[in-house]
Enzyme design. Structure first.
Site, PDB file in Angstrom:
ATOM      1  N   SER A  69      -1.620   6.161  -5.353  1.00  0.00           N
ATOM      2  CA  SER A  69      -1.615   7.493  -4.760  1.00  0.00           C
ATOM      3  C   SER A  69      -2.439   8.454  -5.636  1.00  0.00           C
ATOM      4  CB  SER A  69      -0.157   7.949  -4.582  1.00  0.00           C
ATOM      5  OG  SER A  69      -0.051   8.916  -3.582  1.00  0.00           O
ATOM      6  N   ASP A 151     -17.288  18.624   2.140  1.00  0.00           N
ATOM      7  CA  ASP A 151     -16.792  17.293   2.540  1.00  0.00           C
ATOM      8  C   ASP A 151     -15.368  17.025   2.048  1.00  0.00           C
ATOM      9  OD1 ASP A 151     -19.279  16.626   3.739  1.00  0.00           O
ATOM     10  OD2 ASP A 151     -20.090  16.083   1.774  1.00  0.00           O
ATOM     11  N   ASP A 174       0.662   2.545   6.153  1.00  0.00           N
ATOM     12  CA  ASP A 174       0.801   3.693   5.255  1.00  0.00           C
ATOM     13  C   ASP A 174       0.762   4.989   6.071  1.00  0.00           C
ATOM     14  OD1 ASP A 174       0.508   5.741   3.351  1.00  0.00           O
ATOM     15  OD2 ASP A 174      -0.665   4.483   2.002  1.00  0.00           O
ATOM     16  N   HIS A 202       3.227   3.186   2.177  1.00  0.00           N
ATOM     17  CA  HIS A 202       2.660   3.825   0.989  1.00  0.00           C
ATOM     18  C   HIS A 202       3.235   3.201  -0.285  1.00  0.00           C
ATOM     19  CE1 HIS A 202       0.232   6.913  -0.823  1.00  0.00           C
ATOM     20  NE2 HIS A 202       1.256   7.451  -1.469  1.00  0.00           N
TER      21      HIS A 202
END
Length: 221
Positions: A69, A151, A174, A202
């Site tokens: 993560s 972006d 996830d 996740h």
């Protein structure tokens, strides 16, 4: 999160004959307090530098990284900025930029009182409810900052600088990090490998700890 709440099966079961396992808490998390956690726009770079500084202080000549993560983002930055120091890297549940879809997902986890008890309880016990709840809100604001950059960039510009062998693991279920993020990192980190876990969410390294640990050990040897 913290090392002890998030990586129990890795700290306990990764092969100690092959590896020295160091689970560190970034500043403001786990036992690296005080200070309270804050989220300046360079918080990932700061975490990456803290991690490398710590390992050098502990006298490791070279290290491999396991990053989940936010820790996956931190690992990508560390590998790009300290290429000679990083031997190999395994990351999962990470993203290199933030989209509108991501922002909606983050808003959905902002209020910790709506989390499942199983996810919430260890963190409440570690931090106390107030610090945990406040820090989660600050994290959501911290990660949303990147939406304002071109972006939605977090570290996409650094991916081509990663030189170490990299394994990207992604759970196909996830709910926090959509598949396109894993594909993007795979495409831009040269000679990286992508391993998909069809039932993984996740927290795939907790739910499928044995499978994940074997993957990591085989890759890192």
């Amino acid at each position: 999160g913290s090392g002890e709440t998030d990586f129990g099966p890795q700290i306990k079961n990764l092969n100690k004959k092959l590896f020295t396992v160091v689970a560190w808490d970034p500043r403001g998390y786990g036992h690296s307090r005080p200070p309270d956690r804050d989220f300046p726009v360079d918080f990932f770079e700061r975490d990456a530098k803290d991690a490398i500084d710590l390992m050098k202080t502990l006298k490791f000549k070279q290290v491999s990284l396991l990053g989940w993560s936010d820790g996956g983002i931190t690992a990508l930055i560390a590998a790009a900025k300290y290429p000679s120091y990083i031997r190999k890297m395994v990351i999962w549940g990470a993203n290199a930029y933030v989209t509108d879809e991501d922002e909606m997902i983050y808003q959905g986890i902002r209020d910790v009182s709506k989390w499942s008890e199983r996810t919430r309880k260890p963190l409440e016990t570690l931090y106390g409810y107030d610090y945990f709840a406040k820090t989660c809100e600050k994290w959501v604001d911290g990660i949303k900052q990147f939406k304002l950059l071109p972006d939605g960039n977090i570290c996409r510009h650094l991916l081509p600088l990663v030189q170490c062998p990299t394994l990207i693991v992604h759970g196909e279920k996830d709910p926090l990090v959509p598949r396109f993020h894993a594909d993007f990192i795979h495409k831009h980190v040269r000679e990286s490998r992508l391993h998909l876990m069809p039932e993984g969410k996740h927290n795939l390294h907790l739910r499928f700890a044995n499978e994940f640990n074997k993957l990591a050990e085989d890759f890192l040897q």
